[in-house]
Design a protein around this motif. Sequence first.
Motif, short mmCIF file in Angstrom:
data_model
loop_
_atom_site.label_atom_id
_atom_site.label_comp_id
_atom_site.label_asym_id
_atom_site.label_seq_id
_atom_site.Cartn_x
_atom_site.Cartn_y
_atom_site.Cartn_z
N GLN A 94 0.84 -1.18 0.00
CA GLN A 94 0.00 0.00 0.00
C GLN A 94 0.88 1.23 0.00
O GLN A 94 1.65 1.46 0.94
N ALA A 95 0.77 2.00 -1.07
CA ALA A 95 1.50 3.25 -1.19
C ALA A 95 0.65 4.38 -0.60
O ALA A 95 -0.58 4.27 -0.55
N PRO A 96 1.28 5.46 -0.17
CA PRO A 96 0.53 6.58 0.40
C PRO A 96 -0.56 7.07 -0.55
O PRO A 96 -0.29 7.31 -1.73
N GLY A 97 -1.77 7.19 -0.04
CA GLY A 97 -2.87 7.70 -0.83
C GLY A 97 -3.44 6.73 -1.85
O GLY A 97 -4.31 7.11 -2.66
N THR A 109 7.60 2.07 -4.13
CA THR A 109 7.61 2.56 -2.76
C THR A 109 6.26 2.34 -2.11
O THR A 109 5.22 2.77 -2.64
N ALA A 110 6.26 1.65 -0.97
CA ALA A 110 5.01 1.29 -0.29
C ALA A 110 5.35 0.56 1.00
O ALA A 110 6.51 0.20 1.25
N VAL A 111 4.32 0.32 1.80
CA VAL A 111 4.44 -0.60 2.93
C VAL A 111 4.00 -1.97 2.43
O VAL A 111 2.89 -2.11 1.88
N THR A 137 6.23 -3.91 6.39
CA THR A 137 7.57 -3.37 6.41
C THR A 137 7.69 -2.34 5.28
O THR A 137 7.27 -2.61 4.16
N PRO A 138 8.23 -1.16 5.56
CA PRO A 138 8.27 -0.12 4.53
C PRO A 138 9.42 -0.32 3.55
O PRO A 138 10.53 -0.69 3.93
N VAL A 139 9.13 -0.05 2.29
CA VAL A 139 10.12 -0.07 1.23
C VAL A 139 10.10 1.29 0.54
O VAL A 139 9.04 1.75 0.11
N THR A 140 11.26 1.91 0.47
CA THR A 140 11.39 3.20 -0.21
C THR A 140 12.43 3.08 -1.31
O THR A 140 13.56 2.68 -1.05
N VAL A 141 12.02 3.40 -2.53
CA VAL A 141 12.92 3.36 -3.67
C VAL A 141 13.17 4.80 -4.11
O VAL A 141 12.28 5.47 -4.62
N SER A 142 14.39 5.23 -3.87
CA SER A 142 14.70 6.63 -4.15
C SER A 142 16.20 6.79 -4.34
O SER A 142 17.00 6.10 -3.70
#
Length: 125
Positions: free
Chosen positions: A39-42, A91-93, A119-124
């Motif tokens: 689930q990504a923000p929004g 990017t999502a939880v 668990t959060p995953v951030t791709v940046s």
Amino acid sequence: QLQLVESGGGLVQPGGSLRLSCAASGFNLDYYHVAWFRQAPGRAREGISCVSASGGYIHYADSVKGRFAISRDSAAKKVYLQMNSLEPEDTAVYSCAAGGTSTVSCAGYYGFDYWGKGTPVTVSA
């Protein structure tokens, strides 16, 4: 207490890889269908991969097909999600879920009884 715990999330650069793990306590994952959701923000929660209890059926959402791989390790009593060629849109939880073989639709991503907290995953870059 029956619960699922995810691990392996973090910050990764575009094009990189991560492996997520899903472990169960209080029950044996070998007897359950297991899926990964994100689930990504929004945005709404999205089912992205599912493996049957036997391991003989695997489904991937189009958004991750060819880049992600789900697998079981019965000895470790875990289910993994190998994520390659990660993109910022990934990017999502990420959460895992388990459900009985009579109630779960793997391809439909419904009927799951047990959920981890994610668990959060951030791709940046």
